[in-house]
Design an enzyme around this catalytic site. Structure first.
Site, PDB file in Angstrom:
ATOM      1  N   ASN A  83      14.517 -36.950   6.623  1.00  0.00           N
ATOM      2  CA  ASN A  83      14.712 -35.608   7.137  1.00  0.00           C
ATOM      3  C   ASN A  83      15.630 -34.791   6.226  1.00  0.00           C
ATOM      4  O   ASN A  83      15.807 -35.123   5.063  1.00  0.00           O
ATOM      5  CB  ASN A  83      15.227 -35.643   8.581  1.00  0.00           C
ATOM      6  N   ARG A  84      16.241 -33.739   6.774  1.00  0.00           N
ATOM      7  CA  ARG A  84      16.918 -32.741   5.932  1.00  0.00           C
ATOM      8  C   ARG A  84      18.437 -32.855   5.947  1.00  0.00           C
ATOM      9  O   ARG A  84      19.023 -33.154   6.984  1.00  0.00           O
ATOM     10  CB  ARG A  84      16.511 -31.330   6.382  1.00  0.00           C
ATOM     11  N   HIS A 109      14.115 -35.979   2.785  1.00  0.00           N
ATOM     12  CA  HIS A 109      13.532 -37.320   2.609  1.00  0.00           C
ATOM     13  C   HIS A 109      13.957 -38.008   1.312  1.00  0.00           C
ATOM     14  O   HIS A 109      13.143 -38.661   0.643  1.00  0.00           O
ATOM     15  CB  HIS A 109      12.009 -37.250   2.668  1.00  0.00           C
ATOM     16  N   HIS A 178       6.828 -42.594   7.418  1.00  0.00           N
ATOM     17  CA  HIS A 178       6.270 -41.258   7.626  1.00  0.00           C
ATOM     18  C   HIS A 178       4.748 -41.303   7.782  1.00  0.00           C
ATOM     19  O   HIS A 178       4.037 -40.450   7.218  1.00  0.00           O
ATOM     20  CB  HIS A 178       6.667 -40.354   6.455  1.00  0.00           C
ATOM     21  N   ALA A 179       4.229 -42.266   8.534  1.00  0.00           N
ATOM     22  CA  ALA A 179       2.774 -42.328   8.748  1.00  0.00           C
ATOM     23  C   ALA A 179       2.300 -41.140   9.577  1.00  0.00           C
ATOM     24  O   ALA A 179       2.987 -40.699  10.504  1.00  0.00           O
ATOM     25  CB  ALA A 179       2.402 -43.628   9.444  1.00  0.00           C
ATOM     26  N   TYR A 180       1.121 -40.633   9.198  1.00  0.00           N
ATOM     27  CA  TYR A 180       0.450 -39.559   9.935  1.00  0.00           C
ATOM     28  C   TYR A 180      -0.698 -40.178  10.717  1.00  0.00           C
ATOM     29  O   TYR A 180      -1.608 -40.758  10.122  1.00  0.00           O
ATOM     30  CB  TYR A 180      -0.129 -38.534   8.966  1.00  0.00           C
ATOM     31  N   ASP A 245       8.199 -29.830  14.950  1.00  0.00           N
ATOM     32  CA  ASP A 245       8.838 -30.492  13.811  1.00  0.00           C
ATOM     33  C   ASP A 245      10.314 -30.617  14.188  1.00  0.00           C
ATOM     34  O   ASP A 245      11.180 -29.979  13.591  1.00  0.00           O
ATOM     35  CB  ASP A 245       8.639 -29.691  12.521  1.00  0.00           C
ATOM     36  N   GLN A 281      11.639 -37.947  15.243  1.00  0.00           N
ATOM     37  CA  GLN A 281      11.126 -36.652  14.799  1.00  0.00           C
ATOM     38  C   GLN A 281       9.655 -36.599  15.160  1.00  0.00           C
ATOM     39  O   GLN A 281       8.857 -37.407  14.681  1.00  0.00           O
ATOM     40  CB  GLN A 281      11.312 -36.484  13.291  1.00  0.00           C
ATOM     41  N   GLU A 309       8.569 -40.158  13.773  1.00  0.00           N
ATOM     42  CA  GLU A 309       9.457 -40.798  12.810  1.00  0.00           C
ATOM     43  C   GLU A 309      10.769 -41.188  13.501  1.00  0.00           C
ATOM     44  O   GLU A 309      11.579 -40.331  13.835  1.00  0.00           O
ATOM     45  CB  GLU A 309       9.743 -39.845  11.649  1.00  0.00           C
TER      46      GLU A 309
END
Length: 344
Positions: A83-84, A109, A178-180, A245, A281, A309
């Protein structure tokens, strides 16, 4: 019974050292998963629908080249800090550290070349694979030599991801995968018919650069109240949301707990997320735009996948009232996430 197979997947470009990338295939009766030694990437995850038909439910690429080019972290382990981090800056013991800014004014990330863009050293286990790497002191601006182990094991319907780390200097760390996902199968147009619930009483509002404002807001009475299952498309419309998000704040504790559940009524597929982490997340693929050619030449438009996440809260290194994100020498970072696939 889980079988584990290793195969060649490709070679890194010469300018990246030219190392060999391997693929590890973990297979049980109900789940088949492929994991790469590059970025610890979940490349494929096949699971059954209610008729017993397997489909691949994660976004990704058919070849290594897709992953070595710019992409939105498909399937990868991200770090040192998921994340940020606001302005890519933090202060530890009176010293200011500046990270690479790769997401507007912020660091995302792990920076320019995070854990998702490097080769890891694999070790095959009876029911999975363990990856190791040493992130050297100063890599991407972070302090300390950080030893990291990421272990994937498959047991029946359950994929377990364990993260461990040790450091030589105090450093922030928050690792996630970070799987979609799209439970209709990767390449399906959207996730609007998915039903989702998240066990969280509060979430973190963010500013226009996606950095938490510092407020821990109650979900009650808002579009962020996902404690009861909602059908995603209708829910986004009802609350005029462009997508999610956001970090959802989980009940604190080191024990395994169920934190999210997704159900896809047309196929009957369900996915549960259990974790020891303090946050999750929820991201609905808002930045996907159909420009990337994925597996089987599939296009991935906006809202064609979701991410759940498990992680520490974003920008925790700059917000003392958030859960502690610092790892000190002599301590061990140790978190586990369980993904459980079933049918209903």
């Amino acid at each position: 019974m889980t079988t584990v197979r290793r195969e060649a997947f490709g070679r890194m470009p010469l300018e990246e050292g030219g190392g060999e990338v391997e693929k590890f295939v973990l297979q049980s009766d109900s789940v088949r998963v492929e994991i790469l030694s590059f970025g610890c990437i979940i490349n494929t995850l096949e699971t059954k629908d209610r008729d017993g038909q397997f489909s691949d439910v994660v976004l990704g690429f058919d070849t290594l080249e897709g992953y070595t080019r710019k992409h939105p972290f498909f399937g990868a382990v991200v770090g040192r800090v998921a994340n940020r981090i606001a302005n890519g800056r933090f202060t530890l013991d009176g010293k200011e550290y500046q990270l690479f800014l790769n997401n507007g004014p912020n660091s995302l990330h792990g920076g320019a070349k995070g854990f998702d863009k490097v080769l890891w050293s694999p070790q095959v286990l009876p029911n999975g694979v363990r990856f190791f790497r040493l992130s050297p002191d100063g890599e991407e601006g972070y302090p300390g030599d950080l030893k990291v182990w990421v272990t994937y094991t498959l047991s029946g319907r359950e994929l377990v991801i364990n993260y461990q780390a040790q450091t030589s200097k105090t450093t922030p760390i928050s690792l996630t995968n970070h799987a979609y996902f799209n439970l209709a199968g990767q390449g399906s147009q959207d996730i609007y018919d998915h039903e989702i619930s998240i066990e969280a009483d509060s979430y973190l509002p963010v500013d226009d650069t996606k950095i938490p404002t510092g407020e821990v807001a109650a979900v009650q009475g808002t579009g962020f109240d996902l404690r009861q299952p909602v059908e995603l498309g209708k829910h986004l419309q009802k609350f005029h949301l462009d997508g999610f998000d956001h970090n959802f704040c989980l009940h604190q504790g080191q024990d395994r707990r169920l934190v999210a559940r997704v159900f896809h009524p047309p196929t009957g597929r369900t996915m549960e997320v259990h974790t020891t982490q303090p946050g999750i997340q929820f991201y609905t693929g808002n930045n996907l735009d159909g420009s990337l050619k994925g597996k089987g030449a599939a296009k991935y438009p906006k809202h064609s996948a979701f991410c759940l996440e498990t992680q520490n809260w974003p920008d925790a290194v700059n917000k003392p009232h958030f859960p502690n994100v610092l790892l000190h020498p002599g301590e061990e970072y140790n978190h586990t996430t369980w993904l459980v696939f079933n049918t209903a």
